[in-house]
Design an enzyme around this catalytic site. Structure first.
Site, PDB file in Angstrom:
ATOM      1  N   ASN A  96      15.725  29.513  21.780  1.00 24.29           N
ATOM      2  CA  ASN A  96      15.479  29.739  22.710  1.00 24.29           C
ATOM      3  C   ASN A  96      16.779  30.550  23.181  1.00 24.29           C
ATOM      4  O   ASN A  96      17.132  30.789  22.487  1.00 24.29           O
ATOM      5  CB  ASN A  96      16.443  27.859  22.933  1.00 24.29           C
ATOM      6  CG  ASN A  96      16.813  28.026  24.349  1.00 24.29           C
ATOM      7  OD1 ASN A  96      16.079  28.508  24.665  1.00 24.29           O
ATOM      8  ND2 ASN A  96      17.851  27.641  24.821  1.00 24.29           N
ATOM      9  N   HIS A 134      20.119  31.571  25.440  1.00 26.80           N
ATOM     10  CA  HIS A 134      21.113  31.006  26.552  1.00 26.80           C
ATOM     11  C   HIS A 134      21.737  32.116  26.889  1.00 26.80           C
ATOM     12  O   HIS A 134      22.152  33.044  25.663  1.00 26.80           O
ATOM     13  CB  HIS A 134      21.243  29.995  25.539  1.00 26.80           C
ATOM     14  CG  HIS A 134      22.908  28.764  26.145  1.00 26.80           C
ATOM     15  ND1 HIS A 134      22.963  27.801  28.043  1.00 26.80           N
ATOM     16  CD2 HIS A 134      24.017  29.271  26.131  1.00 26.80           C
ATOM     17  CE1 HIS A 134      23.629  27.721  28.475  1.00 26.80           C
ATOM     18  NE2 HIS A 134      24.571  28.434  27.950  1.00 26.80           N
TER      19      HIS A 134
HETATM   20  C1  GRF Z   1      17.533  32.971  31.499  1.00 28.63           C
HETATM   21  O1  GRF Z   1      18.309  33.560  31.917  1.00 28.63           O
HETATM   22  C2  GRF Z   1      17.519  32.456  29.869  1.00 28.63           C
HETATM   23  O2  GRF Z   1      18.648  32.981  29.844  1.00 28.63           O
HETATM   24  C3  GRF Z   1      17.368  30.837  30.865  1.00 28.63           C
HETATM   25  O3  GRF Z   1      17.135  31.092  31.723  1.00 28.63           O
HETATM   26  C4  GRF Z   1      16.861  32.208  31.748  1.00 28.63           C
HETATM   27  C5  GRF Z   1      15.414  32.265  32.527  1.00 28.63           C
HETATM   28  O4  GRF Z   1      14.783  33.569  33.273  1.00 28.63           O
HETATM   29  N1  GRF Z   1      17.581  29.854  29.626  1.00 28.63           N
HETATM   30  P1  GRF Z   1      13.360  33.916  33.602  1.00 28.63           P
HETATM   31  O5  GRF Z   1      12.430  32.569  33.643  1.00 28.63           O
HETATM   32  O6  GRF Z   1      13.099  34.708  31.664  1.00 28.63           O
HETATM   33  O7  GRF Z   1      13.562  35.478  34.093  1.00 28.63           O
END
Ligand code: GRF
Length: 207
Positions: A107, A109
């Site tokens: 994942n 974050h």
């Molecule tokens: C990102 O900021 C990621 O860190 C978080 O959700 C967002 C997803 O953005 N978990 P995207 O869909 O990849 O543009």
């Protein structure tokens, strides 16, 4: 070649970064499928544009969470997926699912874990909290997924400077551009090269 399955919920800019890294030969692997829990997620379009199987699967289509998670896990297994990447996937998976792919789910974050993470820290809320606290450095973290929210073994982190005139939106964009899109493909490549070892909840890198 590592077979990668990606879980998404939104715009998919992290998915795009991974697609681009695969195309550029920076990841020894291929994305075999992208699954979204939201039908309208633009990430699904990005997958289709790149001839990647794009599937919509939502909890509500199943009679129970267990049935949903089992179908999702079976789907990935049938596709031969060796690594599941959560790229902005807004669903918390249960221990039942995670156990089937132990240390095989990553994942991203948008903060430096263990700061600004856990319950309630998602999307813009993370960056709002960072600005409210007045910290001068934030960043992004790639980690393996375990039972706790944002508590799994940390694989990579990258810091990003917080500026005085940042808004949550501006900071979110900088964290994505300077950190997320860079370390996510790198972490996947380390996994593809078998360079990550997990011991006692700590990730070590081997050459
Ligand atoms: C990102 O900021 C990621 O860190 C978080 O959700 C967002 C997803 O953005 N978990 P995207 O869909 O990849 O543009």
């Amino acid at each position: 070649m590592l077979k990668i399955g990606v879980l998404v919920s939104g715009g998919g800019t992290n998915l795009q970064a991974i697609i681009d890294a695969v195309k550029a030969g920076k990841i020894d692997g291929e994305i075999v499928c992208v699954v979204s829990n939201r039908k309208a997620a633009y990430a699904l379009e990005r997958a289709k544009k790149n001839s990647i199987e794009a599937v919509y699967m939502n909890k509500k289509q199943y009679s129970s969470v267990e049935e949903y998670e089992d179908s999702l896990a079976d789907y990935f297994e049938n596709k031969g997926v060796q690594l599941i990447v959560m790229a902005g996937f807004m669903v918390i998976l249960s221990q039942r699912f995670i156990k089937r792919f132990e240390n095989k789910i990553m994942n991203i974050h948008p903060s430096l874990i263990p700061s600004f993470c856990g319950e309630g820290f998602y999307g813009l809320h993370v960056h709002e909290a960072v600005l409210k606290k007045g910290v001068k450095i934030t960043g992004a973290t790639v980690h393996f997924v375990n039972a706790g929210a944002d508590e799994g073994p940390i694989i990579m982190q990258k810091p990003v400077i917080v500026k005085d005139d940042d808004t949550p939106e501006i900071l979110q964009k900088r964290v994505m551009e300077e950190a997320e899109w860079e370390i996510f493909p790198e972490a996947i490549q380390l996994f593809a090269q078998n360079k990550l070892i997990v011991e006692d909840n700590i990730v070590r890198r081997v050459e």
